[in-house]
Design a protein around this motif. Structure first.
Motif, PDB file in Angstrom:
ATOM      1  N   ALA A  64      31.898  62.514  44.536  1.00 60.63           N
ATOM      2  CA  ALA A  64      30.443  62.533  44.371  1.00 60.63           C
ATOM      3  C   ALA A  64      30.044  63.455  43.231  1.00 60.63           C
ATOM      4  CB  ALA A  64      29.769  62.966  45.672  1.00 60.63           C
ATOM      5  N   ALA A  65      30.703  64.571  43.098  1.00 58.84           N
ATOM      6  CA  ALA A  65      30.394  65.503  42.010  1.00 58.84           C
ATOM      7  C   ALA A  65      30.740  64.882  40.662  1.00 58.84           C
ATOM      8  CB  ALA A  65      31.162  66.804  42.198  1.00 58.84           C
ATOM      9  N   ARG A  66      31.864  64.194  40.587  1.00 56.16           N
ATOM     10  CA  ARG A  66      32.234  63.531  39.326  1.00 56.16           C
ATOM     11  C   ARG A  66      31.248  62.417  38.998  1.00 56.16           C
ATOM     12  NH1 ARG A  66      37.155  64.396  41.705  1.00 56.16           N
ATOM     13  NH2 ARG A  66      37.360  62.232  42.393  1.00 56.16           N
ATOM     14  N   ALA A  67      30.755  61.712  40.020  1.00 58.63           N
ATOM     15  CA  ALA A  67      29.764  60.656  39.796  1.00 58.63           C
ATOM     16  C   ALA A  67      28.471  61.251  39.239  1.00 58.63           C
ATOM     17  CB  ALA A  67      29.485  59.903  41.090  1.00 58.63           C
ATOM     18  N   LEU A  68      28.078  62.409  39.746  1.00 57.29           N
ATOM     19  CA  LEU A  68      26.862  63.048  39.252  1.00 57.29           C
ATOM     20  C   LEU A  68      27.011  63.489  37.798  1.00 57.29           C
ATOM     21  CD1 LEU A  68      25.932  65.124  42.407  1.00 57.29           C
ATOM     22  CD2 LEU A  68      24.623  63.221  41.448  1.00 57.29           C
ATOM     23  N   VAL A  69      28.191  63.951  37.432  1.00 54.98           N
ATOM     24  CA  VAL A  69      28.438  64.347  36.035  1.00 54.98           C
ATOM     25  C   VAL A  69      28.362  63.125  35.128  1.00 54.98           C
ATOM     26  CG1 VAL A  69      30.173  65.260  34.445  1.00 54.98           C
ATOM     27  CG2 VAL A  69      29.770  66.383  36.639  1.00 54.98           C
ATOM     28  N   ARG A  70      28.927  62.000  35.566  1.00 52.69           N
ATOM     29  CA  ARG A  70      28.850  60.769  34.767  1.00 52.69           C
ATOM     30  C   ARG A  70      27.406  60.308  34.608  1.00 52.69           C
ATOM     31  NH1 ARG A  70      33.419  59.543  37.753  1.00 52.69           N
ATOM     32  NH2 ARG A  70      32.232  58.238  39.199  1.00 52.69           N
ATOM     33  N   VAL A  71      26.619  60.408  35.678  1.00 48.04           N
ATOM     34  CA  VAL A  71      25.198  60.036  35.601  1.00 48.04           C
ATOM     35  C   VAL A  71      24.500  60.907  34.565  1.00 48.04           C
ATOM     36  CG1 VAL A  71      23.009  60.142  36.869  1.00 48.04           C
ATOM     37  CG2 VAL A  71      25.000  59.072  37.921  1.00 48.04           C
ATOM     38  N   ARG A  72      24.715  62.212  34.643  1.00 43.90           N
ATOM     39  CA  ARG A  72      24.083  63.137  33.704  1.00 43.90           C
ATOM     40  C   ARG A  72      24.463  62.812  32.267  1.00 43.90           C
ATOM     41  NH1 ARG A  72      26.928  68.500  33.322  1.00 43.90           N
ATOM     42  NH2 ARG A  72      28.213  67.096  32.123  1.00 43.90           N
ATOM     43  N   ASP A  73      25.733  62.569  32.024  1.00 43.01           N
ATOM     44  CA  ASP A  73      26.200  62.299  30.670  1.00 43.01           C
ATOM     45  C   ASP A  73      25.641  60.990  30.119  1.00 43.01           C
ATOM     46  OD1 ASP A  73      27.590  64.655  30.814  1.00 43.01           O
ATOM     47  OD2 ASP A  73      29.547  63.712  31.152  1.00 43.01           O
ATOM     48  N   ARG A  74      25.622  59.951  30.941  1.00 42.48           N
ATOM     49  CA  ARG A  74      25.137  58.646  30.473  1.00 42.48           C
ATOM     50  C   ARG A  74      23.630  58.663  30.221  1.00 42.48           C
ATOM     51  NH1 ARG A  74      28.957  55.343  34.610  1.00 42.48           N
ATOM     52  NH2 ARG A  74      30.851  55.522  33.367  1.00 42.48           N
TER      53      ARG A  74
ATOM     54  N   GLN B  64      21.607  54.316  36.352  1.00 40.22           N
ATOM     55  CA  GLN B  64      22.181  55.615  36.684  1.00 40.22           C
ATOM     56  C   GLN B  64      21.422  56.293  37.823  1.00 40.22           C
ATOM     57  OE1 GLN B  64      25.143  56.492  35.621  1.00 40.22           O
ATOM     58  NE2 GLN B  64      25.120  54.590  34.469  1.00 40.22           N
ATOM     59  N   LEU B  65      20.116  56.047  37.931  1.00 39.36           N
ATOM     60  CA  LEU B  65      19.389  56.600  39.081  1.00 39.36           C
ATOM     61  C   LEU B  65      19.893  56.007  40.385  1.00 39.36           C
ATOM     62  CD1 LEU B  65      15.663  57.017  38.041  1.00 39.36           C
ATOM     63  CD2 LEU B  65      17.267  58.774  38.750  1.00 39.36           C
TER      64      LEU B  65
END
Length: 133
Positions: free
Chosen positions: A49-59, A112-113
């Motif tokens: 979940a933390a890695r998914a949040l980082v990907r969302v932020r980056d994209r 991404q949201l």
């Protein structure tokens, strides 16, 4: 617009309103994803979940940042066009590029949201029920 002196003052006003709306909207998305990713990452540690949040932020940051840069550049070119320092077709081309990038950025942000909400739901499920107030 260039041939109609009555509409000329209206065009920069509409451009300013549109640019301000875009800057605030995309800026809010960037701030939201950065702030929520940092806060939720503290809770999630380094899991999926933390890695998914980082990907969302980056994209979101990449898509919104590019759309903002082109839109602000287009707005600045409008002033140069008014001063007859650049040809009119350049302003038209950047308008098309800015519009396409805005549509693309909105699509990326919406997607991404959804991924952000899924990551938050996984974190909430892993945390268990909330304590009673």
């Amino acid at each position: 617009v260039a041939g109609d002196p009555e509409l000329l003052p209206l065009h920069p006003q509409l451009a300013l309103a549109a640019t301000l709306t875009l800057v605030l909207g995309h800026g809010w998305m960037i701030l939201f994803t950065v702030a929520s990713e940092r806060r939720l990452r503290r809770l999630a540690g380094s899991g999926a979940a933390a890695r998914a949040l980082v990907r969302v932020r980056d994209r979101v940051g990449a898509a919104a940042g590019l759309a903002l840069a082109v839109s602000l550049g287009h707005f600045a070119l409008g002033g140069r066009l008014f001063a007859t320092q650049v040809p009119g077709w350049i302003h038209g081309a950047t308008a098309l590029a800015a519009a396409l990038l805005q549509v693309g950025a909105l699509a990326v942000e919406a997607r991404q949201l959804g991924r952000h909400q899924q990551a938050v739901a996984r974190l909430a499920a892993a945390a268990g029920p909330a304590p009673a107030c």
